[in-house]
Write a protein that holds these residues in place. Structure first.
Motif: not given
Length: 370
Positions: A86-89, A91-92, A97-98, A101
Motif C-alpha cells: 500500500s503506497s504512502a500516498e 494511506l495518507q 494505518n497499515q 489497510s
C-alpha cells in the motif's frame, strides 16, 4: 470468455441503475489519468466499473473501519494489487494505518473473488463452445479444444524453521509458492480458476479434485479437450503433448501444442505485471490459504474486466517467467488406450502432410445439445 460485450454493458447498466450514489464524487477523482494508471494499472472507466460492481456487493458486507467509503476501500485494494504494497500516498489520503489497510484489502478481495461467477465464465452453450474452439483452432490448428489448462504458481514466504511445511511449498523451480489451476482461452481471457495449494502439489491431483476436472471427465461438457502440459495425464478430455515424437506429424502437433500453451504463459506474465502483488503474496501457512486464494481469484476477475475495457498491461520488465515444468510421479501413469488412440487420430487427421483440408465437425460435436 463466454460473456459477450452486450452482456457486460447490461451488467454495468444494472449496477449503475441500482445505486444513485455511483455518480457521487470519487476518491479517484484526485488523480489525473496518467497518475491513475501509474497508481492502479487500470483506466478510469475500468476503475469506475469495478467500484460500482463492488459497491453493490458491499451492501451486505460490514467494513471493519465503518468510516471508510466503498470507493476508498477499493482504492486501497487496487493499489495493493498493482504494487504488492500500500503506497504512502494512498494511506495518507485515506487515513487508515497499515493494520487497517490489510483488513480492508482482505474484505475487498473476498468481495471481488465472489464476483467470479459473474466475470469468469467457462463456455457452456453450444455456440460459446464452438466459438472458443474455433479461435483456438485458428491459432494452433488443434480442433475441439475449450481452453488451455495449466498450474499458475505465485511466490510466497514460508518459515524455514518449520521444515516439513517449508518443503511442501517448494515447487519444481525450487522456490516457495502456492499454486492455482487456471484455464484460459486463445485471447488470454480466464475461463476458470480453482484451488490454492502448496507449491509442491501435483497438477494432476489438482485436476482430479477440481470441479472443472470432474465436469470434463464426466462428459458434462461434451466431446471437447482442454490442452494441458506434461504434468497432466493424457485422457479423453486432457490433451497432452507427445513425450517422444516419432514422426513429422507428432512433431508438428507438439509445435502447435507449445504455441497455444504460450498463450497461457503470456497471460500469466501480463497478469503479474498488472497485479504485482502476485509476484510475492507474502507469508503463508499451509493451514490458512484462503486469503491468498481470494487475492488470486480477485486478480483473475480484474484481469478479465481489464481485458474487456482494453486496458494494456504495464510494459514488460525483464523476462516473462516460463510455465512450470510438469511435476510428475516417480511411477509413470498408465496410459489410457482410448485417449491415446483419440490423440493419434487427431494428429493423423490434422497434422499429417496429407491433411491439408479443413475437416468438418465430428458427428458428436454437431449433435451436442445446446
Amino acid at each position: 470468455m463466454a460473456f459477450a460485450l452486450p452482456v457486460w454493458l447490461a451488467v454495468q447498466e444494472e449496477l449503475l441503475g441500482q445505486d444513485e450514489c455511483c455518480a457521487a464524487t470519487s476518491s479517484f477523482d484526485d488523480f489525473d489519468d496518467d497518475a491513475l494508471f501509474q497508481m492502479f494499472h487500470l483506466t478510469r472507466p475500468c476503475i469506475a466499473f469495478i467500484t460500482d460492481a463492488v459497491r453493490i456487493r458491499m451492501k451486505t458486507v460490514a467494513l471493519k473501519k465503518p468510516a471508510l467509503s466503498v470507493d476508498a476501500a477499493v482504492m486501497v485494494a487496487l493499489n495493493y494489487y498493482a504494487h504488492g504494497v500500500s503506497s504512502a500516498e494512498v494511506l495518507q489520503r485515506l487515513g487508515p494505518n497499515q493494520a487497517d489497510s490489510l483488513a480492508v484489502i482482505g474484505t475487498v478481495s473476498e468481495v471481488i473473488a465472489g464476483m467470479a461467477d459473474q466475470f469468469i465464465s467457462f463456455p457452456l452453450l453450444r455456440e460459446a463452445k464452438t466459438n472458443v474452439a474455433a479461435k483456438i483452432r485458428k491459432v494452433c490448428g488443434i480442433p475441439y479444444a475449450l481452453g488451455v489448462l495449466a498450474p499458475a504458481h505465485f511466490k510466497i514466504r514460508a518459515s524455514p524453521y518449520e521444515k516439513e511445511t517449508f518443503r511442501s511449498f517448494v515447487n519444481t523451480l525450487g522456490y516457495t509458492s502456492v499454486v492455482s489451476q487456471i484455464i484460459c482461452d486463445s485471447d488470454g481471457n480466464i475461463l476458470s480458476v480453482e484451488k490454492c495449494c502448496v507449491g509442491s502439489t501435483f497438477e494432476q491431483e489438482m485436476w482430479d479434485s477440481s470441479f472443472k476436472g470432474k465436469e470434463m471427465e464426466e462428459e458434462l461438457h461434451g466431446p471437447y479437450w482442454v490442452i494441458g502440459g506434461k504434468g497432466y495425464h493424457l485422457s479423453k478430455h486432457v490433451l497432452t503433448p507427445v513425450s517422444e515424437p516419432a514422426n513429422d506429424g507428432e512433431t508438428r502437433f507438439n509445435d502447435a501444442h507449445a504455441k497455444i500453451h504460450n498463450v497461457m504463459r503470456t497471460m500469466l506474465g501480463s497478469m503479474k505485471r498488472r497485479f504485482r502483488c502476485l509476484m510475492q503474496l507474502g507469508f503463508a501457512q499451509e493451514c490458512s490459504l484462503d486469503k491468498k486464494a481470494n487475492i488470486i481469484k480477485a486478480c483473475s476477475v480484474l484481469h478479465n474486466i481489464a481485458k474487456k475495457f482494453s486496458v494494456p498491461p504495464p510494459p514488460v520488465a525483464g523476462k516473462i517467467e516460463p510455465l512450470h515444468p510438469g511435476k510428475q510421479h516417480s511411477v509413470p501413469a498408465t496410459i489410457n488406450p482410448e485417449a491415446l488412440q483419440a490423440r493419434q487420430e487427431l494428429i493423423r487427421c490434422h497434422f499429417s502432410i496429407a491433411s491439408t483440408r479443413k475437416d468438418p465437425p465430428s458427428k458428436g460435436i454437431m449433435g451436442e445439445d445446446a
